[in-house]
Scaffold this motif. Structure first.
Motif, PDB file in Angstrom:
ATOM      1  N   ARG A   8      41.462  33.368  41.871  1.00 43.98           N
ATOM      2  CA  ARG A   8      42.454  33.988  42.733  1.00 43.98           C
ATOM      3  C   ARG A   8      43.489  34.790  41.957  1.00 43.98           C
ATOM      4  O   ARG A   8      44.583  34.979  42.419  1.00 43.98           O
ATOM      5  CB  ARG A   8      43.181  32.905  43.511  1.00 43.98           C
ATOM      6  CG  ARG A   8      42.394  32.330  44.629  1.00 43.98           C
ATOM      7  CD  ARG A   8      43.367  31.776  45.616  1.00 43.98           C
ATOM      8  NE  ARG A   8      42.711  31.076  46.673  1.00 43.98           N
ATOM      9  CZ  ARG A   8      42.944  29.814  46.974  1.00 43.98           C
ATOM     10  NH1 ARG A   8      43.782  29.116  46.262  1.00 43.98           N
ATOM     11  NH2 ARG A   8      42.326  29.249  47.975  1.00 43.98           N
ATOM     12  N   LYS A   9      43.167  35.217  40.734  1.00 47.60           N
ATOM     13  CA  LYS A   9      44.232  35.924  39.991  1.00 47.60           C
ATOM     14  C   LYS A   9      44.579  37.242  40.701  1.00 47.60           C
ATOM     15  O   LYS A   9      43.767  37.803  41.427  1.00 47.60           O
ATOM     16  CB  LYS A   9      43.861  36.084  38.530  1.00 47.60           C
ATOM     17  CG  LYS A   9      42.905  37.168  38.202  1.00 47.60           C
ATOM     18  CD  LYS A   9      42.747  37.169  36.687  1.00 47.60           C
ATOM     19  CE  LYS A   9      42.058  38.348  36.141  1.00 47.60           C
ATOM     20  NZ  LYS A   9      40.822  38.758  36.317  1.00 47.60           N
ATOM     21  N   VAL A  10      45.813  37.672  40.466  1.00 47.13           N
ATOM     22  CA  VAL A  10      46.304  38.839  41.211  1.00 47.13           C
ATOM     23  C   VAL A  10      45.708  40.111  40.597  1.00 47.13           C
ATOM     24  O   VAL A  10      46.049  40.482  39.477  1.00 47.13           O
ATOM     25  CB  VAL A  10      47.846  38.898  41.133  1.00 47.13           C
ATOM     26  CG1 VAL A  10      48.376  40.018  42.006  1.00 47.13           C
ATOM     27  CG2 VAL A  10      48.456  37.566  41.545  1.00 47.13           C
ATOM     28  N   SER A  11      44.814  40.767  41.312  1.00 47.55           N
ATOM     29  CA  SER A  11      44.188  41.987  40.776  1.00 47.55           C
ATOM     30  C   SER A  11      45.232  43.103  40.711  1.00 47.55           C
ATOM     31  O   SER A  11      46.297  43.011  41.334  1.00 47.55           O
ATOM     32  CB  SER A  11      43.048  42.420  41.690  1.00 47.55           C
ATOM     33  OG  SER A  11      43.595  42.896  42.910  1.00 47.55           O
ATOM     34  N   LYS A  12      44.878  44.157  39.970  1.00 47.93           N
ATOM     35  CA  LYS A  12      45.788  45.301  39.836  1.00 47.93           C
ATOM     36  C   LYS A  12      46.111  45.883  41.212  1.00 47.93           C
ATOM     37  O   LYS A  12      47.270  46.160  41.540  1.00 47.93           O
ATOM     38  CB  LYS A  12      45.078  46.360  38.993  1.00 47.93           C
ATOM     39  CG  LYS A  12      45.995  47.119  38.104  1.00 47.93           C
ATOM     40  CD  LYS A  12      45.157  48.011  37.208  1.00 47.93           C
ATOM     41  CE  LYS A  12      46.092  48.861  36.379  1.00 47.93           C
ATOM     42  NZ  LYS A  12      45.388  49.776  35.536  1.00 47.93           N
TER      43      LYS A  12
END
Ligand SMILES: C[S@@+](CC[C@H](N)C(=O)[O-])C[C@H]1O[C@@H](n2cnc3c(N)ncnc32)[C@H](O)[C@@H]1O
Length: 273
Positions: A8-12
């Motif tokens: 779930r990392k915050v994409s660009k």
């Protein structure tokens, strides 16, 4: 980090969309690299909605018109750090330089703009009650963009560990110790609560009819805005400040470069011309 949260990392693209959202809604400029902050503040909302990634959450708040998710995202993305008697030098000069000059036949009105959960407003209330007693009527108005935090401010109930800076005498006179289920909390005295009211206001939007103020506290919020937003907010706020009225800003903030009818009379203290 668990595999689930890594996924779930915050994409660009999600970061840019959420950054744009909070800038448009609150004027808050997150800057280039606050992905970790966005992750920690909003991850639980992904879980709540069972969304696989932040891009979908960004889409949700963009399109959301029915549910309350936009307000929840604003509540979570704002930083509400505050405490009683913060930067208390302002309260000292309020008492020694401003209150003595107030004509007793007029209500003394203070606005704690960006009040967070109310500690600033109630600290001012203690100073005013102590100084004016029954001689002069006064009222305090607090406002913040976060609805969750305004609810807390209106309640006037605080954890007893967070009250270290309240002078001992004020603690006795203005704070009631909680009992039973409120053990470990304190309630601000009814007399102060009755003269202090809070309401949700977004400072980047046109201000509602709230009257004129003798003093405005706008502390520790300008740091989140870019120069253009800062100037817009200051212009709008001082339209509510009486001639000769005082504006206090936070100690790490400045109005440098702004062409506004304010005179710097002490560090972080301005007077309306
Ligand atoms: C760090 S707190 C400062 C509280 C208090 N003034 C103090 O100095 O302790 C900043 C507050 O500004 C509020 N805020 C941020 N953007 C805002 C906006 N556009 N309009 C109104 N309040 C805003 C946040 O919700 C937060 O509660």
């Amino acid at each position: 980090m668990t595999t689930e949260s890594q996924n779930r990392k915050v994409s660009k693209s999600a970061y840019q969309a959420i950054r744009e959202f909070i800038y448009q809604e609150a004027g808050i400029d997150l800057g280039e690299n606050k992905q970790q902050l966005v992750f920690s503040r909003l991850n639980k909302r992904l879980r709540y909605h069972q969304l696989p990634d932040f891009d979908q959450y960004a889409d949700l708040i963009k399109q959301d018109t029915r549910s309350n998710e936009r307000q929840i995202a604003i509540d979570l993305l704002t930083t509400n750090e505050t405490y009683f008697f913060r930067e208390s030098g302002h309260l000292d000069t309020l008492k020694s330089n401003v209150l003595p000059k107030h004509p007793p036949n007029r209500v003394f009105r203070v606005w704690s703009a960006a009040s967070s959960s109310g500690e600033e407003a109630y600290s001012i209330a203690m100073i005013l009650d102590d100084y004016f007693g029954h001689r002069v009527k006064w009222e305090i108005f607090g406002s913040d963009i976060s609805s969750r935090i305004i609810e807390k401010a209106n309640g006037g109930i605080y954890q007893a560990q967070r009250i270290d800076a309240i002078p001992r005498d004020f603690l006795k006179r203005y704070c009631r110790k909680g009992k039973g289920e409120y053990e470990g909390f304190l309630l601000i005295d009814k007399n102060l609560r009755e003269r202090t009211s809070f309401r949700e206001i977004n400072l980047t939007r046109p201000l509602p009819e709230i009257g004129q103020f003798d003093v405005i506290f706008l502390r520790n919020v300008l740091i989140y805005f870019d120069q253009q937003t800062k100037e817009k907010i200051i212009r709008s706020l001082i339209s509510k400040l009486r001639p000769g009225g005082i504006l206090y800003i936070g100690h790490s903030e400045s109005l440098k470069g702004m062409d506004v009818p304010l005179t710097l009379i002490a560090p972080t203290t301005y007077q309306m011309q």
